[in-house]
Every structure is written in structure tokens, then in C-alpha cells.
Design an enzyme around this catalytic site. Structure first.
Site, PDB file in Angstrom:
ATOM      1  N   CYS A   1      83.976  32.746  43.641  1.00  0.00           N
ATOM      2  CA  CYS A   1      83.616  34.115  44.402  1.00  0.00           C
ATOM      3  C   CYS A   1      84.713  35.150  43.836  1.00  0.00           C
ATOM      4  CB  CYS A   1      83.930  33.782  45.751  1.00  0.00           C
ATOM      5  SG  CYS A   1      83.539  35.165  46.936  1.00  0.00           S
TER       6      CYS A   1
ATOM      7  N   ASP B   1      88.923  22.886  44.754  1.00  0.00           N
ATOM      8  CA  ASP B   1      89.393  24.313  44.809  1.00  0.00           C
ATOM      9  C   ASP B   1      90.601  24.564  43.656  1.00  0.00           C
ATOM     10  OD1 ASP B   1      90.510  26.947  46.108  1.00  0.00           O
ATOM     11  OD2 ASP B   1      92.384  25.724  46.478  1.00  0.00           O
TER      12      ASP B   1
ATOM     13  N   SER C   1      89.446  36.695  44.792  1.00  0.00           N
ATOM     14  CA  SER C   1      89.307  38.022  45.236  1.00  0.00           C
ATOM     15  C   SER C   1      90.102  39.046  44.462  1.00  0.00           C
ATOM     16  CB  SER C   1      89.527  38.135  46.698  1.00  0.00           C
ATOM     17  OG  SER C   1      90.868  37.957  47.027  1.00  0.00           O
TER      18      SER C   1
ATOM     19  N   ASP D   1      93.383  26.858  42.961  1.00  0.00           N
ATOM     20  CA  ASP D   1      94.956  27.225  43.082  1.00  0.00           C
ATOM     21  C   ASP D   1      95.691  26.454  44.108  1.00  0.00           C
ATOM     22  OD1 ASP D   1      94.595  29.272  41.262  1.00  0.00           O
ATOM     23  OD2 ASP D   1      93.880  30.614  42.788  1.00  0.00           O
TER      24      ASP D   1
END
Length: 171
Positions: A84, A7, A52, A9
Site C-alpha cells: 500500500c 509484514d 506510505s 518492516d
């Protein structure tokens, strides 16, 4: 395990909400050495991250690319970047905890999802790993909920320890 997916962040860089400015990229403590250890062992690396802010209009795709380029300047190259950029309501197959990012990253790295370890800081990272058939290692931060820690298949106190767990499986 044949590849490690991170991942972004709060796992390899300090979380700055909706990060659009590459000047604000700061590696988490120990990230550079942890990633170097894996690269020196010849282990392919990738990044799988929900972003997002793009769907919300807070970050452009160009800014996202600049931030990711800065991450590579500071921490070295990754074999794949799977982002994403959708909102939760979009119903995509890639937003963690769905498996899409992990499956795509594994494909680019030419391994099966089940041969990957996903290292992340929250439950959706572990959910994506499980949904794709990969192994998950949670590295909690102050924002990680207790229930996510309790549910995690494997927990490390920091990135260095997570990489040590991965290396122990190769050794």
C-alpha cells in the site's frame, strides 16, 4: 492454513524508516531460517506492507522495488508482494488494518483469505488479518504497544516461534 503473509518492516527485515536504499536492508534475526522452513514445506509466501513513504514523496516506487528486490536476494523469493503506497488520508482499501492487501495476496497465491496466516509486528497487521478473515500472529518488537499485544489473537516471541505455530497447524 495454506499460505503465510508477512509484514515487511520489523517482521522480516529491520525497520529503517522510509527505507529507500537497498544497501540498508538487514534481515531480522532468524528470518532466513524461518522462511526456509516454510518454503521447504511447500507453503506459499507473500509480503503485505504499508509503504506510505511513496505517497509522502520520501521513497520512489523504483526505490521501493529495489528494496524489495534486495529483500528477496537476502531472504529468497516470495509469491507476491502487495504494497500500500497510499497515505492514511487517501481512503484506500489496502492500507492495513483494512483487508485489501491480504485479499489481493491470497488471490495471487490462489488461496482464500481465510486460509492465510498474517505474521506482523503491530496491531494494524492483526487488524488486516481479522478484516480479511485470516489468522494473525503478532511478533512484538520494542515499538509494539502493550494494547496491541493484549488484543492480538496469537503472540509469538520471535519469527521462529511464529513459524513453529504455523507448522504445528500443518503437521
Amino acid at each position: 492454513m495454506r499460505a503465510v503473509l508477512f509484514d515487511r518492516d520489523d517482521t522480516i527485515i529491520v525497520d529503517e524508516p522510509y527505507l529507500a536504499d537497498p544497501k540498508l536492508v538487514r534481515p531480522v534475526p532468524g528470518a532466513e531460517q524461518a522462511l526456509r522452513t516454510l518454503r521447504e514445506a511447500g507453503i506459499p509466501l507473500g509480503v503485505v506492507s504499508n509503504q506510505s513513504g511513496v505517497a509522502r514523496g520520501l521513497v520512489t516506487e523504483g526505490e521501493l522495488a529495489e528494496v524489495n528486490a534486495r529483500v528477496e536476494e537476502l531472504l529468497g523469493p516470495f509469491g507476491t508482494w502487495q504494497m500500500c503506497v497510499h497515505a492514511e488520508s487517501d481512503g484506500c482499501d489496502c492500507r492495513k488494518p483494512k483487508p485489501g492487501l491480504v485479499i489481493r495476496a491470497a488471490s495471487v497465491l490462489r488461496v482464500r483469505p481465510g486460509e492465510c496466516v498474517v505474521i506482523g509486528d503491530i496491531g494494524s497487521d492483526m487488524g488486516a488479518a481479522a478484516a480479511a478473515g485470516a489468522r494473525g500472529i503478532l511478533v512484538p518488537t520494542a515499538r509494539t504497544r502493550r494494547a496491541e499485544i493484549a488484543a492480538a489473537p496469537c503472540v509469538a516471541t520471535n519469527l521462529r516461534e511464529a513459524v513453529g505455530m504455523v507448522m504445528g497447524e500443518w503437521g
